[in-house]
Scaffold this active site. Sequence first.
Site, PDB file in Angstrom:
ATOM      1  N   SER A  15     -31.210 -22.416  28.400  1.00  0.00           N
ATOM      2  CA  SER A  15     -32.008 -21.532  29.072  1.00  0.00           C
ATOM      3  C   SER A  15     -33.044 -21.009  27.827  1.00  0.00           C
ATOM      4  CB  SER A  15     -31.672 -20.398  29.741  1.00  0.00           C
ATOM      5  OG  SER A  15     -30.796 -19.449  28.892  1.00  0.00           O
ATOM      6  N   ARG A  91     -21.226 -25.254  17.373  1.00  0.00           N
ATOM      7  CA  ARG A  91     -20.396 -26.083  16.494  1.00  0.00           C
ATOM      8  C   ARG A  91     -20.410 -25.190  15.545  1.00  0.00           C
ATOM      9  NH1 ARG A  91     -17.637 -30.546  16.510  1.00  0.00           N
ATOM     10  NH2 ARG A  91     -18.239 -30.905  14.706  1.00  0.00           N
ATOM     11  N   LEU A  93     -20.534 -25.196  11.513  1.00  0.00           N
ATOM     12  CA  LEU A  93     -21.293 -25.995  10.342  1.00  0.00           C
ATOM     13  C   LEU A  93     -20.676 -25.844   9.025  1.00  0.00           C
ATOM     14  CD1 LEU A  93     -24.905 -25.493  11.803  1.00  0.00           C
ATOM     15  CD2 LEU A  93     -23.148 -27.603  12.294  1.00  0.00           C
ATOM     16  N   ASN A 105     -29.913 -18.032  14.012  1.00  0.00           N
ATOM     17  CA  ASN A 105     -29.042 -18.401  15.478  1.00  0.00           C
ATOM     18  C   ASN A 105     -29.164 -17.237  16.269  1.00  0.00           C
ATOM     19  OD1 ASN A 105     -26.706 -19.397  16.981  1.00  0.00           O
ATOM     20  ND2 ASN A 105     -25.346 -17.844  16.054  1.00  0.00           N
ATOM     21  N   HIS A 107     -27.069 -14.814  18.899  1.00  0.00           N
ATOM     22  CA  HIS A 107     -25.595 -14.609  19.188  1.00  0.00           C
ATOM     23  C   HIS A 107     -25.538 -13.498  20.101  1.00  0.00           C
ATOM     24  CE1 HIS A 107     -21.216 -14.780  18.749  1.00  0.00           C
ATOM     25  NE2 HIS A 107     -21.244 -13.469  18.564  1.00  0.00           N
ATOM     26  N   SER A 134     -27.810 -10.542  18.794  1.00  0.00           N
ATOM     27  CA  SER A 134     -28.288 -10.546  17.446  1.00  0.00           C
ATOM     28  C   SER A 134     -29.047 -11.784  16.982  1.00  0.00           C
ATOM     29  CB  SER A 134     -27.104 -10.503  16.456  1.00  0.00           C
ATOM     30  OG  SER A 134     -26.367  -9.315  16.893  1.00  0.00           O
ATOM     31  N   GLU A 141     -20.610 -18.641   7.027  1.00  0.00           N
ATOM     32  CA  GLU A 141     -19.571 -17.979   7.746  1.00  0.00           C
ATOM     33  C   GLU A 141     -20.025 -17.934   9.022  1.00  0.00           C
ATOM     34  OE1 GLU A 141     -18.153 -13.248   7.928  1.00  0.00           O
ATOM     35  OE2 GLU A 141     -19.314 -13.823   6.201  1.00  0.00           O
ATOM     36  N   LEU A 142     -19.051 -18.022   9.898  1.00  0.00           N
ATOM     37  CA  LEU A 142     -19.520 -18.119  11.330  1.00  0.00           C
ATOM     38  C   LEU A 142     -20.008 -16.823  11.881  1.00  0.00           C
ATOM     39  CD1 LEU A 142     -19.382 -19.670  14.131  1.00  0.00           C
ATOM     40  CD2 LEU A 142     -16.863 -18.660  14.553  1.00  0.00           C
ATOM     41  N   ASP A 143     -21.153 -16.739  12.593  1.00  0.00           N
ATOM     42  CA  ASP A 143     -21.979 -15.609  12.841  1.00  0.00           C
ATOM     43  C   ASP A 143     -22.005 -14.543  11.824  1.00  0.00           C
ATOM     44  OD1 ASP A 143     -22.217 -16.780  15.313  1.00  0.00           O
ATOM     45  OD2 ASP A 143     -20.483 -16.428  16.141  1.00  0.00           O
ATOM     46  N   GLU A 172     -32.121 -12.040  24.985  1.00  0.00           N
ATOM     47  CA  GLU A 172     -32.228 -13.377  24.170  1.00  0.00           C
ATOM     48  C   GLU A 172     -33.833 -14.029  24.308  1.00  0.00           C
ATOM     49  OE1 GLU A 172     -27.837 -14.728  23.746  1.00  0.00           O
ATOM     50  OE2 GLU A 172     -29.085 -15.797  25.171  1.00  0.00           O
TER      51      GLU A 172
HETATM   52  C1  GRF Z   1     -26.443 -17.699  24.529  1.00  0.00           C
HETATM   53  O1  GRF Z   1     -25.958 -16.646  25.223  1.00  0.00           O
HETATM   54  C2  GRF Z   1     -26.341 -17.730  23.117  1.00  0.00           C
HETATM   55  O2  GRF Z   1     -26.476 -16.392  22.502  1.00  0.00           O
HETATM   56  C3  GRF Z   1     -25.056 -18.170  22.975  1.00  0.00           C
HETATM   57  O3  GRF Z   1     -24.815 -19.240  23.848  1.00  0.00           O
HETATM   58  C4  GRF Z   1     -25.930 -18.934  25.103  1.00  0.00           C
HETATM   59  C5  GRF Z   1     -26.639 -20.099  25.382  1.00  0.00           C
HETATM   60  O4  GRF Z   1     -27.335 -20.223  26.493  1.00  0.00           O
HETATM   61  N1  GRF Z   1     -24.714 -18.695  21.658  1.00  0.00           N
HETATM   62  P1  GRF Z   1     -28.438 -21.163  26.876  1.00  0.00           P
HETATM   63  O5  GRF Z   1     -27.810 -22.763  26.587  1.00  0.00           O
HETATM   64  O6  GRF Z   1     -29.591 -20.865  25.829  1.00  0.00           O
HETATM   65  O7  GRF Z   1     -28.835 -21.209  28.206  1.00  0.00           O
END
Ligand code: GRF
Length: 187
Positions: A15, A91, A93, A105, A107, A134, A141-143, A172
């Site tokens: 999305s 993933r 990385l 990214n 999150h 965020s 480091e993850l997130d 988002e």
């Molecule tokens: C989002 O909430 C993102 O923050 C998380 O995974 C979700 C992805 O949703 N890491 P989409 O595939 O963009 O609909």
Amino acid sequence: MNLSKIIILFSGEGSNLLNIIETLHLKEVEVAAAITNRPNAGGIAKAKAHQIPVEVIDHTHFESRENFDAKLLETIEYYRPDLVVMAGFMRILTPIVTDNIKAINVHPSLLPLFKGGNAIVKSFESSEINGGISVHWVSSELDGGEVIAQDSFSKAESETLESFTQKIRNLEHNLLPKTIVQILKKC
Ligand code: GRF
């Protein structure tokens, strides 16, 4: 007009991928390609419907994390992006990738709270009054990379996991494209 190039990495429904394409592609940026590690990711059809090249790199076909990351890096570098955007790319990385690309990214929590998987559920079930999201720089480091932008909302009395998730997605879809444009203006 010379548009900046971005690559979008995703693993699921896409999305955010679709929203970035609809909001920015060929207006503010060129989405040069979309890359996924899951051959059945819902986002594949969404990108193809907009004629965005899709690269599928199935992580189950690689013997090690390092081999997958080397292929991912090679594929990203082929497109010479100005920025890589991870939008639901599930993933972890290694520095093979993270030391060699400029990436952000999104999150679904107010980092540093609720790093890693299931952040929406953890945040929903927590005693925190606010939910939020965020956008951060990607590091090994993850997130854990530096936070660039955040947005939040107060949990409603009647909040369900479904309504909470929808609010996260809405934030988002608003913040990620704006942040991409801001970063590319500074490049
Ligand atoms: C989002 O909430 C993102 O923050 C998380 O995974 C979700 C992805 O949703 N890491 P989409 O595939 O963009 O609909």
